[in-house]
Structure formats: structure tokens, C-alpha cells
Design a protein around this motif. Sequence first.
Motif, PDB file in Angstrom:
ATOM      1  N   LEU A   1       4.227  28.457 -16.774  1.00  0.00           N
ATOM      2  CA  LEU A   1       3.546  28.507 -15.654  1.00  0.00           C
ATOM      3  C   LEU A   1       2.666  27.406 -15.016  1.00  0.00           C
ATOM      4  CD1 LEU A   1       1.841  32.425 -16.709  1.00  0.00           C
ATOM      5  CD2 LEU A   1       3.846  31.587 -15.379  1.00  0.00           C
ATOM      6  N   THR A   2       2.863  26.251 -16.037  1.00  0.00           N
ATOM      7  CA  THR A   2       2.305  25.173 -15.467  1.00  0.00           C
ATOM      8  C   THR A   2       2.902  24.309 -14.584  1.00  0.00           C
ATOM      9  OG1 THR A   2       2.935  23.945 -17.553  1.00  0.00           O
ATOM     10  CG2 THR A   2       1.047  24.982 -17.528  1.00  0.00           C
ATOM     11  N   ALA A   3       4.327  24.676 -14.530  1.00  0.00           N
ATOM     12  CA  ALA A   3       5.287  23.928 -13.726  1.00  0.00           C
ATOM     13  C   ALA A   3       5.925  24.858 -12.864  1.00  0.00           C
ATOM     14  CB  ALA A   3       6.162  23.119 -14.599  1.00  0.00           C
ATOM     15  N   LEU A   4       5.216  25.210 -11.483  1.00  0.00           N
ATOM     16  CA  LEU A   4       5.820  26.251 -10.704  1.00  0.00           C
ATOM     17  C   LEU A   4       6.167  25.671  -9.167  1.00  0.00           C
ATOM     18  CD1 LEU A   4       2.929  29.019 -10.860  1.00  0.00           C
ATOM     19  CD2 LEU A   4       5.353  28.888 -12.088  1.00  0.00           C
ATOM     20  N   GLU A   5       7.384  25.929  -8.883  1.00  0.00           N
ATOM     21  CA  GLU A   5       7.775  25.594  -7.563  1.00  0.00           C
ATOM     22  C   GLU A   5       7.851  26.781  -6.770  1.00  0.00           C
ATOM     23  OE1 GLU A   5      10.356  21.605  -8.980  1.00  0.00           O
ATOM     24  OE2 GLU A   5      11.418  23.282  -8.611  1.00  0.00           O
ATOM     25  N   VAL A   6       8.096  26.401  -5.353  1.00  0.00           N
ATOM     26  CA  VAL A   6       8.437  27.407  -4.509  1.00  0.00           C
ATOM     27  C   VAL A   6       9.857  27.175  -3.676  1.00  0.00           C
ATOM     28  CG1 VAL A   6       7.608  28.499  -2.152  1.00  0.00           C
ATOM     29  CG2 VAL A   6       5.987  27.460  -3.574  1.00  0.00           C
ATOM     30  N   GLU A   7      10.814  28.366  -3.988  1.00  0.00           N
ATOM     31  CA  GLU A   7      11.940  28.139  -3.256  1.00  0.00           C
ATOM     32  C   GLU A   7      12.054  29.201  -2.068  1.00  0.00           C
ATOM     33  OE1 GLU A   7      15.731  28.649  -5.602  1.00  0.00           O
ATOM     34  OE2 GLU A   7      15.409  30.643  -5.038  1.00  0.00           O
ATOM     35  N   MET A   8      12.831  28.167  -1.127  1.00  0.00           N
ATOM     36  CA  MET A   8      12.892  28.904   0.305  1.00  0.00           C
ATOM     37  C   MET A   8      14.439  28.655   0.746  1.00  0.00           C
ATOM     38  SD  MET A   8      11.345  25.810   2.451  1.00  0.00           S
ATOM     39  CE  MET A   8      11.597  26.658   4.212  1.00  0.00           C
ATOM     40  N   LYS A   9      14.784  29.650   1.888  1.00  0.00           N
ATOM     41  CA  LYS A   9      16.061  29.695   2.271  1.00  0.00           C
ATOM     42  C   LYS A   9      16.196  29.000   3.648  1.00  0.00           C
ATOM     43  CE  LYS A   9      17.807  31.990  -1.092  1.00  0.00           C
ATOM     44  NZ  LYS A   9      18.660  31.175  -2.124  1.00  0.00           N
ATOM     45  N   VAL A  10      16.687  28.028   3.757  1.00  0.00           N
ATOM     46  CA  VAL A  10      16.598  26.952   5.093  1.00  0.00           C
ATOM     47  C   VAL A  10      18.084  27.344   5.916  1.00  0.00           C
ATOM     48  CG1 VAL A  10      16.618  24.474   6.018  1.00  0.00           C
ATOM     49  CG2 VAL A  10      15.471  25.379   3.864  1.00  0.00           C
ATOM     50  N   PRO A  11      18.027  27.590   7.282  1.00  0.00           N
ATOM     51  CA  PRO A  11      19.396  27.568   8.035  1.00  0.00           C
ATOM     52  C   PRO A  11      20.082  26.300   7.746  1.00  0.00           C
ATOM     53  CG  PRO A  11      17.453  28.443   9.208  1.00  0.00           C
ATOM     54  CD  PRO A  11      16.888  27.824   7.920  1.00  0.00           C
ATOM     55  N   GLU A  12      21.314  26.599   7.870  1.00  0.00           N
ATOM     56  CA  GLU A  12      22.293  25.410   7.581  1.00  0.00           C
ATOM     57  C   GLU A  12      22.289  24.530   8.604  1.00  0.00           C
ATOM     58  OE1 GLU A  12      27.264  24.807   7.487  1.00  0.00           O
ATOM     59  OE2 GLU A  12      26.202  26.812   7.824  1.00  0.00           O
ATOM     60  N   SER A  13      21.747  24.740   9.961  1.00  0.00           N
ATOM     61  CA  SER A  13      21.794  23.920  10.844  1.00  0.00           C
ATOM     62  C   SER A  13      20.503  22.861  10.656  1.00  0.00           C
ATOM     63  CB  SER A  13      21.512  24.508  12.032  1.00  0.00           C
ATOM     64  OG  SER A  13      20.318  25.187  12.422  1.00  0.00           O
ATOM     65  N   PHE A  14      19.780  23.278   9.849  1.00  0.00           N
ATOM     66  CA  PHE A  14      18.377  22.128   9.582  1.00  0.00           C
ATOM     67  C   PHE A  14      18.686  21.605   8.223  1.00  0.00           C
ATOM     68  CE2 PHE A  14      16.664  25.533  12.548  1.00  0.00           C
ATOM     69  CZ  PHE A  14      15.940  24.466  13.154  1.00  0.00           C
ATOM     70  N   ALA A  15      19.633  22.154   7.301  1.00  0.00           N
ATOM     71  CA  ALA A  15      19.785  21.510   6.025  1.00  0.00           C
ATOM     72  C   ALA A  15      20.096  20.011   5.920  1.00  0.00           C
ATOM     73  CB  ALA A  15      20.857  22.365   5.035  1.00  0.00           C
ATOM     74  N   ARG A  16      20.956  19.717   7.034  1.00  0.00           N
ATOM     75  CA  ARG A  16      21.300  18.238   6.967  1.00  0.00           C
ATOM     76  C   ARG A  16      20.212  17.219   7.224  1.00  0.00           C
ATOM     77  NH1 ARG A  16      23.121  20.456  11.952  1.00  0.00           N
ATOM     78  NH2 ARG A  16      25.066  20.917  11.018  1.00  0.00           N
ATOM     79  N   ASP A  17      18.867  17.894   7.693  1.00  0.00           N
ATOM     80  CA  ASP A  17      17.908  16.940   8.151  1.00  0.00           C
ATOM     81  C   ASP A  17      16.833  17.096   6.989  1.00  0.00           C
ATOM     82  OD1 ASP A  17      18.689  16.462  10.647  1.00  0.00           O
ATOM     83  OD2 ASP A  17      17.902  18.433  11.501  1.00  0.00           O
TER      84      ASP A  17
END
Length: 423
Positions: free
Chosen positions: A273-289
Motif C-alpha cells: 500500500l506504500t506504492a500505489l498507482e492510478v490506472e486509466m483507459k485512454v482512447p486509441e487516438s490519444f495513445a500515440r501522443d
Amino acid sequence: MIRDTSAQDRLVAVAPNRKRKLILAGAAVAVLVAIGFSVPKIATMFSADTSVSASRLTFATVTRGPFVRDIAAEGKVVAAVSPTLYAPYGGAVVMQVHAGDVVKKGQVLAIVTSPELTNKLAQEQSAADAMQVEYLRAQVDAKKKRSELQKAFDNAVVDQTASERDLKRYQGAFEKGAVPVADVDKAKSALDKAAITQKHAQSDLTVDNDSLTFDIQAKKLAHDRQVLLVKDLQRQVEDLNVKSPVDGQVGQLFIAERATVAKDAQLVSVIDLTALEVEMKVPESFARDLAIGMPGEITGNGKEWKGKVSAISPEVVNGEVAARLRFDGQSPSQLRQSQRLSVRILLDSRANVLTVQRGSFVDESAGRYAYVVNDGMADRRDIRVGASSIDKVEILDGLKEGDSIVVSGADTFGDAKHVAIAR
């Protein structure tokens, strides 16, 4: 004959009404003006390739101002470090913790009982002890053998020295005529024999010493190899006590209490619990940026934290790419795994940029053209678009500030270049 009433009729003079004439004249002029203005529009309507109702279209005006490209989405808290522990050996498992328990690094979480491995360790330990005895015995035997070889060599040296003295004495006596030459020759032969014996004794001492050294070394290597085997078995037996690799919380138990499992079976997972991250879903059109290290903002629980993109999935799933943000500094203690948070990643920020509301026209035309609306007509015009944000698209060429274009619904136009917009 019946007489009519014509004799009673008389003409009445009507005074002229100038006001009425003026009204009629004005109305006629207005009609003529309206007809004059309508003729070009009617002509344009007839020149259109097709007509579409305005209710089916969405319009937007080209504006100039700040342009911010960002990605805003909802993310969930995940553990950056969440190791799963496996059974190091087959056997019955006794769990020492329950799901949700807080554990420390090195704490025993489960114990795997394996009589087979324990017995194997005892057997190999006994073999190691026997090899140690053999090694020690080899050292004693070598020491004894070296002593005997050294003794033989020393006796040979003494015998050679005695033969040299005898020869010298016989030679002196022969010169004085006290002994015959045969005694001198016999003394020489005894000296030669003593020299050969001494030479062989020295050779035996050297060769046998090397042989004894190699034998001792071989037994030592065998013992060392067995000791390493015992240490490896001791490590395996020690690993039967499955310990937590991190400070954290027990996540999930994969087996029932006292279940018998095979080697490498999943036992338990631990969440750091001392090493947390936030996972999100990004549309494919923005992933390349997206790029690792980009700054981001994470909000939730009425607070805001700074973060950075730490990982981007190389795989596209359902038109989306998974990305993770790591908190700058220490992870907030009040967060929990799978908790929902709002995430915003800043891609670009510029001022004085020509933009228009983003719509389906970007995808329908691949950003190559748009329909500009003017006086009820939509004319197709070649354009060039740049970067896109969630709600805006940058216009590089083909449009100017104040132009009104169709941002969605233009798919109904087909290949028409001039479209009449019916209100």
C-alpha cells in the motif's frame, strides 16, 4: 310594360383617396424588392446538389484563442507492487494469515509441509558428514605416506653419503697399497647404487606427494559439492515457510486451509500500500501522443495530487490503451486499491490558435475538408487540421475566424459539394 328604376339612379362623385394610393404603391415596391432579393437565393437553391434539414446537423463557429490538449478520464487505484507467492514445493499448506491482514516484510504467511524434502535434506546432510570424514582421513593418510616417503629419501641420502666415504677411504688405502683394486671398484659400485636409490626416493617423494595432494583435493571438492547441495536443500526447506517480500496487506488467498498443492501453485497475494498507482483507459487516438514521464493531475477525496505517467500498455483493447500514473513523492495513505479517482494528463498548451469544436467531420473526411455554411448553403471546402483535444481541433489552413461549419451530420451529404440547408 313594367318600368325599371333607372330613372331614379344618379351619379355620385367620389373624392380621390391619396393615402390609400400611397399604401398600395409602397406595398408594390416592397413586393418588387423582395422578389429582387429572393431571385439569387432561389437560383442558388436550385443550383444545390441536395438539401438537408438543419435539425439533422450540428454547426460550430471557428474561433481563435487558447488551445489545451489534455486527456481527462476516470482511473482506479492499483498497487504498483503486488507480488503473488507460490508454493516452492508440493505438500500440505497451513495458512498463517487471513485476507486483509496487515503484514510486515519477512513475516511467515504460509507453511508448506513436505516430509519428502525434509528427509532428502537429512540424507544429503549425512552424506556430507561422511564425505567430510573421508576428506579428513585422506589428509591423515597423506601425511603418513609423505612421512614414509621422506624417511626413504633421507635413508637414501645417508646411504649415498656413507658410500662416498667408503669409496674415498678405499681409494686412499689403494694408493698406499693396503687394498686391492677390486675393493675400490666394489666401493664405486656401492656408491652408484646408493645414488640411484637416492634419486628414485626423491622422485617417489615428489610424484607421490603430488598424487596425494590431488587425492585430497578431489575429496575436498566432493565434500564441498555435497555441502552446497545441503545448503540448497536447507534453502528449500527454509522456503517452505512462505514469507512476505514487502510490508503491506494480504490481498487474496488462492487455496483453502490445509490444502495439498503442487509445486508453483498460487498461495497468496500481498499488496504494497506504500506504492500505489492510478490506472486509466485512454482512447486509441490519444495513445500515440502519450509518453512516459508526462505530468498529470489526480483528484479525489476533495484533494489533488501531482503525478507522472509511469507505464503505457503496448496493446490496444476495445479501442483503448491502458496507462498508469505514479504519484509524485509518497503515495497518499488514505487511498485504497480499486478506488475511483479523476485523472487529467496535459499533452499540450498554446495561445492564439485557430480552433473549432470537434465533431464527426474530422473522422468522416480524415480532416481534409469541411462544409462552410453561408446564407443557407453549405459549401465543401478543402481544409487542413492539426492537433486535436477532447472538444476542439486545430485548424491549420482552409478556414478563418468566424466561419460557420457543419461539425456533425455531414455524412448525409454524400459526395455533394453544394448543399442547401432547409430551416
